[in-house]
Scaffold this motif. Structure first.
Motif: not given
Length: 637
Positions: A431-438
């Motif tokens: 989820i942290g990776n998704i948030e950063a990428k978005l």
């Protein structure tokens, strides 16, 4: 092996193993390349095998066993065991890793289609070249080098070996195909359309893992608890061999013991703490040392065996095997070395039995950590965890990826549910990776079942908040004893196959009375009709005490009939003779192994057989209590 003369022979072989073991340790400590480590480990295994073969050759009983005679005897029994096969959906075995990794390399004869397991074929071919007189020293050295590397070779490397040595089919001399990856599971199609792919199960364990949630509910959500299963498993072996030792369909019995990973104590461990086992540790294997005896309590205390629960099951496995008829002097527990250990396992010991095939694995006992439940949880999105009560409540940070179902549904239609389900199973790190990428790019490519879906910021809302919790999730560790029933049975047959002293043609099976399928035979001395009431009375008394028995009133001498019952492992025989007709009525009770006989009152004899059959009484105690019957069996019978 305690004879000093034998140790003089074995000492240089032990030193060779230790020397190579030290090399392996050094390479691992220095972080050497994987190929170098694999080569060193393969050489270590070769040296270990040379040592073990020499130990077996020096053992006084290793060359005396006649397997052909025993197999001839077993074929006369005409016993069959049947069980229903089990179908497993592909998704289950995909999650467990069997679909991707459960494979061997093989090759085929291009004309006949004969199949060969490739590593076995290469080994045999190189060994043949190495012993030929005209083979140069350089080629012999190269053969040895390939032999040591073979276990770690991939498909391309094995293909290169086949080409270099111009390998042909050993049966016909025809050309061979390129190496082929062969999954060892039997594939099937389930349902009327045939669109649902599945397999005949390669083990019984996975059915327990996928039913973990229900099993946990049965146990009121508490750890530890265990589940057991016995049934048939199927492996499509390329070249099955060695009788019951390697077959395509076999019976397994497995226990999955689920426990808290932070507490692997066992409530009954003190009951087995003093049990002594012959342990062949990974360290001793690398140092060329023999197995050593330890109590399981000291082995766990020293950390040789990882934890109490694993140690408890190892002790119970030994008790089961020896009570079932395995010779305790031919039983050891061998620890998996680091190169054998599954990446997820914390410790693993195999109960190995010495047979005419050498040491064979009969039971595996592993601490599989939390791997299986984690894999199935990740694959299905179903929470496969227990709860552990906290001593005090605590505040935790929570991060969630909340899907905008309307936006996802509009953009991806029939794939929307698949995407939403995938988002609910993401880890905190994901989820942290998704948030950063978005935040950086405005989009994120989510991969689901090898399909990629580009999600925009309006489709996912990442929420962070604090939460007070009174319990925490625990993914249980699994301790797994896994029994190969066919191998255990074969070992018991071999360890209990005997010949009468001074009469090698008279063979029998000395199974313990506890496991013998028929406990007693009733043998009237002749067909005299006066014996019939006593046979009926005795048979009724045995039936009331649940003693399995058979009446043998066939023609032939009593000695010949004793021999027939010995062959099928019946431990006790009751003979009705002419003295039985006299008051007080009595009969002769014979014990199979010693052939000793005693005279017992007819109204007592059934209870005596019952107590003997269930280890409540020993034959020595019976001989001390009742008068001996001295008539000898004729050697010619």
């Amino acid at each position: 092996m305690s004879d000093p003369r034998f140790e003089e022979i074995l000492a240089p072989l032990r030193a060779n193993v230790k020397e190579q073991g030290d090399i392996v340790r050094k390479l691992k400590a220095e972080g050497a390349p994987d190929l170098d480590i694999k080569q060193a480990v393969a050489e270590l295994k070769l040296r270990k095998k040379v040592l073990e073969d020499k130990e077996l050759s020096l053992a006084p009983t290793s060359a005396t066993f006649d397997r052909a005679k025993m197999e001839d005897l077993l074929k006369q029994e005409q016993m069959l065991e049947v069980d229903c096969s089990i179908l497993t959906p592909e998704t289950v075995l995909k999650a467990s890793g069997h679909v991707d990794r459960f494979a061997d390399l093989m090759t085929k004869d291009v004309k006949t289609g004969d199949c060969f397991r490739l590593d076995h074929l290469i080994k045999a071919h190189l060994e043949k070249i190495a012993v030929e007189k005209n083979t140069s020293p350089d080629v012999k050295a190269e053969c040895r080098d390939i032999h040591t590397k073979l276990e770690g070779m991939n498909k391309e490397e094995m293909a290169a070996v086949m080409e270099k040595f111009n390998m042909k089919s050993p049966l016909t001399g025809n050309d061979l195909t390129e190496p082929i990856e062969f999954n060892l599971m039997f594939g099937i199609h389930i349902g009327p359309t045939g669109l649902v792919k599945g397999f005949l199960r390669p083990e019984t364990a996975q059915g327990i893992f996928v039913n973990f949630k229900r099993l946990l509910e049965f146990n009121q959500g508490k750890l530890p608890f265990a589940a057991a299963q016995i049934g048939n498993a199927f492996r499509n072996e390329i070249s099955p061999r060695s009788g019951l030792i390697r077959v395509r369909e076999f019976t397994m019995a497995e226990i999955e013991h689920f426990c808290d990973p932070s507490n692997k104590k066992h409530p009954k461990f003190d009951d087995v703490r003093s049990t002594e086992l012959l342990l062949y540790s990974a360290c001793n294997q690398m140092d060329g040392k023999s197995p050593e005896r330890h109590t399981i309590g000291s082995a766990v205390d020293k950390g040789l065996v990882a934890n109490e629960t694993l140690g408890y099951f190892m002790a119970r496995i030994q008790t089961f095997l020896t009570r079932s008829g395995v010779d305790p002097t031919k039983l050891r527990f061998r620890q998996h070395m680091s190169n054998e250990m599954a990446h997820y396992a914390q410790d693993c010991w195999d109960a190995e039995c010495l047979t005419s095939y050498g040491w064979i694995e009969c039971v595996g006992c592993a601490d599989r950590s939390a791997y299986d439940l984690s894999q199935h949880s990740k694959a299905t999105g179903i929470r496969l965890a227990a709860e552990r009560k906290l001593t005090e409540p605590k505040v935790v940070d929570v991060i969630e990826a909340v899907p905008n179902k309307a936006a996802i549904g509009k953009a991806f239609k029939k794939n929307a549910k698949q995407i939403v389900d995938a988002l609910t199973t993401l880890s905190i790190e994901d989820i942290g990776n998704i948030e950063a990428k978005l935040d950086k790019d405005g989009t994120y490519d989510l991969v689901v079942d090898n399909n990629s879906f580009t999600l925009s910021k309006d489709m996912i809302d990442v929420k962070r908040y604090k939460k007070t919790v009174h319990v925490e999730d625990v993914i249980p560790s699994v301790i797994e004893p896994s029994f190969g029933i066919g191998r255990v049975m074969y070992t018991i047959f071999e360890h209990n196959f005997k010949t009468r002293e001074n009469d090698e043609q008279r063979t029998y099976l000395s199974l313990p009375a506890l496991v013998a399928p028929v406990k007693c035979s009733v043998l009237p001395l002749s067909s005299n009709t006066d014996f019939h009431p006593f046979i009926k009375e005795l048979s009724s008394a045995l039936t009331k005490l649940d003693i399995s028995h058979k009446v043998d009133d066939s023609s032939g001498s009593i000695g010949r009939r004793y021999a027939r019952t010995d062959e099928i492992a019946i431990p006790y025989g009751i003979t009705i003779d002419f003295d039985t007709l006299k008051e007080p009525h009595s009969a002769t009770l014979r014990e199979r192994d010693s052939m000793g006989q005693v005279r017992i009152s007819l109204n007592e004899i059934a209870e005596v057989v019952h107590n003997l059959s269930y280890n409540k009484l020993t034959w020595k105690e019976v001989e001390n209590k009742y008068p001996k019957f001295e008539q000898q069996e004729s050697k010619g019978n």
